[in-house]
Design an enzyme around this catalytic site. Structure first.
Site: not given
Ligand code: UDP
Ligand code: MN
Length: 341
Positions: A103-105, A193-195, A215-216, A285
């Protein structure tokens, strides 16, 4: 209910002695505290809960879902009989599992919700250590409430926020943390991923030597639609006759040694490409998929473990891991600095 013995009284009036009255007051007070705490917990989850539409449910009924890969690895649906068997098998052992998250920014805003959803749904009753790599360790001060089988390790990282930069650094960062710390502490490590948020139970059915998640958007689609790297100059390149599934980079894991080998191999490919000014289309990926073409995962998770609502995603029985970020992209809201996206 045993908690409220007085509700069994036939008369509508309470007519006990002073001790009973005191006990009743304590019960009412405890109930009030419980109610307020529950309200606080539900307030933490600020993201709307996606619900499987009736139309999707109906389309699913009677559908035969694949349960093994062509090379004989389990293709995991949480409610299947083989998942129950796998859970029973792991119940006998005492596996220790790490869940690593970066988790950054402004992605720090997802952290508390991610952890609280993991507390409710991720490997319950298993010894789990969360490894949080963050540039803002104070975001977790005070630390979130955790169950007795859970640990939290905060690893400060001096990373610059920024999606493009991080996409090249993430794998290298994770490889170094798995090697230096996680590998010494636990048997398995899962990177997420954190999101995202855990919506429903994710149990020990996910444990394997090397676990990857489908990947769904490409589940059940023909091979030619997969976004494998097509530039032959990139080390992530996958030729037309190669490949079987397309995996997401949002959730993968396995034994520490296997995950470390994969992260190190991908890091090397990324660095070599970077040196020559080449970058794969889907960033890490692409490299992950390149690696998994050669080293087939021993456990393949269905899209239940990486899902969001979009016209491209399939009907699935249960949403277990929901990607908030990709949901936002699918609904056209780019990654804004709002609570939900
Ligand atoms: N991430 C972060 N800061 C950022 C960009 C990405 O911490 O500014 C980390 C975070 O865990 C995020 C993961 O990297 O879930 C992957 O990025 P993102 O979810 O944007 O990628 P996507 O799911 O779209 O491939
Ligand atoms: Mn993500």
């Amino acid at each position: 209910m045993a908690l409220f013995p007085y509700s069994r009284l036939s008369s509508g009036f309470y007519c006990g002695n002073r001790r009973q009255l005191l006990l009743l007051c304590v019960c009412v007070l405890a109930g009030l505290i419980y109610f307020m705490a529950a309200k606080r917990i539900s307030a933490v989850s600020t993201f709307p809960t996606p619900v499987l539409s009736e139309e999707r449910q109906a389309r699913l009924e009677g559908k035969d879902l694949p349960t093994t890969t062509p090379w004989g690895a389990p293709l995991v649906w949480g409610d299947s009989e083989s998942s129950t068997r796998r859970r029973n098998k792991f119940a006998l052992g005492h596996a220790q599992v790490g869940l690593a998250v970066l988790a950054v920014g402004n992605y720090n805003r997802f952290l508390r919700n991610f952890l609280s959803s993991a507390e409710h749904n991720f490997l319950l009753n298993v010894l789990v250590t969360y490894y949080v790599l963050t540039d803002k360790p104070r975001e977790l001060d005070p630390p979130p409430t955790m169950g007795p089988t859970r640990n939290l390790r905060i690893i400060p990282v001096a990373e610059m926020p920024g999606w493009t930069r991080l996409s090249l650094r993430r794998t290298i960062l994770l490889a170094s943390i798995v090697k230096e710390q996680i590998h010494q502490d636990v048997d398995y490590v899962y990177c997420a991923d954190v999101d995202q948020e855990f919506m429903n139970p994710v149990g020990t059915e996910i444990l394997g030597r090397l676990t990857a998640t489908l990947h769904p958007e490409f589940f059940g689609r023909p091979r030619h639609s997969y976004p494998y790297e097509t530039d032959p100059d990139s080390l992530a390149y996958v030729a037309d006759e190669e490949g079987d599934y397309y995996y997401t980079s949002e959730f993968y894991g396995g034994l520490c040694s296997e995950v470390l080998a994969m992260l190190q191999a991908c890091s090397l490919l990324i660095l070599q490409d970077q040196d020559r000014g080449v970058q794969a289309q889907q960033l890490e990926e692409s490299y992950l998929n390149r690696y998994l073409v050669n080293r087939k995962p021993t456990c393949v998770l269905s899209p239940e473990y990486s899902w969001w609502e979009s016209p491209q995603t399939p009907d699935i029985p249960t949403q277990r891991l929901h990607s908030i970020g990709r949901q936002c992209l699918a609904t056209g809201k780019m990654k804004e600095d709002t609570v939900a996206c």
